[in-house]
Design a protein around this motif. Structure first.
Motif, short mmCIF file in Angstrom:
data_model
loop_
_atom_site.label_atom_id
_atom_site.label_comp_id
_atom_site.label_asym_id
_atom_site.label_seq_id
_atom_site.Cartn_x
_atom_site.Cartn_y
_atom_site.Cartn_z
N GLY A 28 -8.68 -4.71 2.30
CA GLY A 28 -8.60 -3.31 1.91
C GLY A 28 -8.37 -2.40 3.10
N GLN A 62 -6.87 -3.22 5.86
CA GLN A 62 -5.49 -3.41 6.32
C GLN A 62 -4.51 -2.64 5.43
N ARG A 63 -4.77 -2.62 4.12
CA ARG A 63 -3.90 -1.86 3.20
C ARG A 63 -3.98 -0.37 3.51
N GLN A 102 -1.18 2.16 2.31
CA GLN A 102 -1.19 1.80 0.89
C GLN A 102 -2.51 2.23 0.26
N GLN A 103 -2.42 2.78 -0.93
CA GLN A 103 -3.64 3.10 -1.67
C GLN A 103 -3.31 3.25 -3.15
N ASP A 104 -4.28 2.99 -3.98
CA ASP A 104 -4.10 3.05 -5.43
C ASP A 104 -4.84 4.22 -6.06
N ASN A 141 5.28 -6.69 -2.42
CA ASN A 141 6.48 -6.52 -1.60
C ASN A 141 7.76 -6.48 -2.44
#
Length: 83
Positions: free
Chosen positions: A52, A54-55, A60-62, A81
């Motif tokens: 998480g 690293q994202r 990146q996030q949701d 990807n």
């Protein structure tokens, strides 16, 4: 299978009752079980937290509207990807 060695890992391998039963049952067939010291038998919580991190670091996030799916079959997962 005829194999004579078993390796258990992760959080479940810290279970002392499981260790006792495996050792007893495998001794009957002259097989051995291998595992790390209990202090090193952790679950994957730290790995998930690191993934998480690293994202987030990659941008990146949701958001907070993520839907959870317990017991999600690996065959149904998409490759982020490819999106």
């Amino acid at each position: 299978t005829g194999l004579k060695r078993l390796v258990i890992a992760g959080g479940v391998s810290a279970n002392t009752r499981l260790r006792e039963r495996l050792e007893a049952d495998l001794a009957k067939i002259r097989a051995a079980v291998y595992y790390a010291e209990p202090a090193l038998c952790t679950d994957n919580g730290a790995m998930i937290a690191f993934a998480g991190y690293q994202r987030l670091k990659a941008g990146q996030q949701d958001g907070l509207s993520v839907t959870t799916t317990p017991r999600w079959p690996m065959t149904e997962l998409s490759n982020p990807n490819e999106a």
